[in-house]
Design an enzyme around this catalytic site. Sequence first.
Site, mmCIF file in Angstrom:
data_model
loop_
_atom_site.group_PDB
_atom_site.id
_atom_site.type_symbol
_atom_site.label_atom_id
_atom_site.label_comp_id
_atom_site.label_asym_id
_atom_site.label_seq_id
_atom_site.Cartn_x
_atom_site.Cartn_y
_atom_site.Cartn_z
ATOM 1 C CG ASP A 135 42.907 76.922 52.220
ATOM 2 O OD1 ASP A 135 42.854 76.150 51.248
ATOM 3 O OD2 ASP A 135 41.954 77.094 53.010
ATOM 4 C CG HIS A 165 40.340 73.542 52.251
ATOM 5 N ND1 HIS A 165 40.235 74.894 52.023
ATOM 6 C CD2 HIS A 165 39.142 73.007 51.899
ATOM 7 C CE1 HIS A 165 39.043 75.165 51.546
ATOM 8 N NE2 HIS A 165 38.349 74.042 51.473
ATOM 9 C CB SER A 206 35.384 75.346 51.274
ATOM 10 O OG SER A 206 36.007 75.373 50.021
#
Length: 524
Positions: free
Chosen positions: A465, A493, A240
């Site tokens: 995602d 995710h 991320s």
Amino acid sequence: MNVHRRLAATGGALLALALATAGCTSSDDDAATAAASSSAAAKSSAEAAAAKPIEWQDCSSQIDPIIAGRPGADRDLAFQCGTTTVPVSYADPTGGTLQLFLVKATLAGQANRIGSLVVNPGGPGQSATDAAIQSALTLPTDVLGRFDVVGVDPRGVGLSDPAVECISDQQKDELFAADPRATDAASLATAFGRVDAVADACATKYKDALGAFDTVDTARDMDLVRQSLGDEQLTFLGYSYGTTLGSTYAELFPDRVRAMVLDGAVDPDAGLQQSAEAQAQAFEAAFDAFAANCLTLVSGCPLGFDPRLFVTDLLTQTAAAPVPSSRPGEIRQATPGLVLEAVRSALYQPSAWPQLTQSLAAARNGDAAGLLTLADSYTGRNDDGSYTNVVDANVAITCADTDEEFTQQQVSALVTDWGTRYPLFGADAALGLYTCSAWDAPRTPLPDRDAAGSAPILVIGTQGDPVTPVVGAADMAADLTSGVLLTWQGAGHTAYPKTECVTAAVDAYLIDLVVPQDGLTCPA
């Protein structure tokens, strides 16, 4: 104020307590004074910053009780905790310093050790030391047999000192409880006022030092840590926001990259507005996938034939009469804001969908305990009502990294527009655009990142995602001169190490530098 990325830390509060009790961290430094005094030294210097030694201590006895009972806890692991210092201002490396906190996990029986695998879980604001502990429990043993796993809490985050702390627990409770779907003028004025109050409190405490918590300087910190670890080049696994940190490092130090995995890439080509809208759209799609899954349950979906309508009705119900919780000692009630935080939290991973289903059904029947638990895991709220500093750090880093700003008039128009087009998550995403407009601190915008001259960099995107839509990975891989794209056709995710195809490709790359074919797609 909306914090869009995953905020929860796995065991962070317990780790902080355990290590502080053991004397591994300092607790009496004035964070504002420490950062402000060093940030004031802004004059240029020809002297390069020098890496400092890491002071390691064995901390297995503190960490072992925290991980007991978790999957992977039976692995023969040893943990060390350490600290090192870095300059606050790289324009004046001999000025004041910040203290970074590290955790290193080592699996017994390592053979042909390659070096350190530095991990960052994203946020920004998540604890990388927690991520190192969790990675030691979950990464393939083939990887652990060749690397120590090292997590470094970035400047301003977690157990690094000073950690950004300028938003009160009461302010956080109010921010998260507020109904993000309220679009009338009075509600928006109140929402803007809350953001202004947060920005004022942080600016008052830290002044210009608030600008020191930026990603560019964190990437420079990471290179000093690499040197202190004794690694000639960096091997990095970032998730991320960690992909933003990793790609920034590669841009600054392309020749120092050995291997870099960027999983769940944040789109480097998208501005704040484009990114926020894409995420709102992706969360709506993730909710639809959750709803469709519920309707396939053999026992029937507890949310009825239209889960979206169920949630919409629950939001209306909690706006009129917040739902109490059966959790002992809990005085909060579930408001629309907390209901949506719970939903958002569970949409990160399909494994949390059953918990969300049961929690929504229970709330409709008068008990919001499950929803509050999900919401708190997302926002970093502890059982005693205190919060970790993940929200403070998230906002400080996000705003230090951009010079984009939006007027209240622009945001108000987007709140109305997106609230219609993305009914659950749009208004909140639009409102979040005002956060950095109110932020009063120096900015260090992220650089364009092509990392020319770097070794191959593996970028991973997941089709479903909701947090970092897959287009971000495609853009990241295209921008990086040596970028290689791997796509997983799954949901949730990030992807590694959730599936055999992705895991095999990443393991071969990390260990043997075997780069997968660019454009490889792994099935769900």
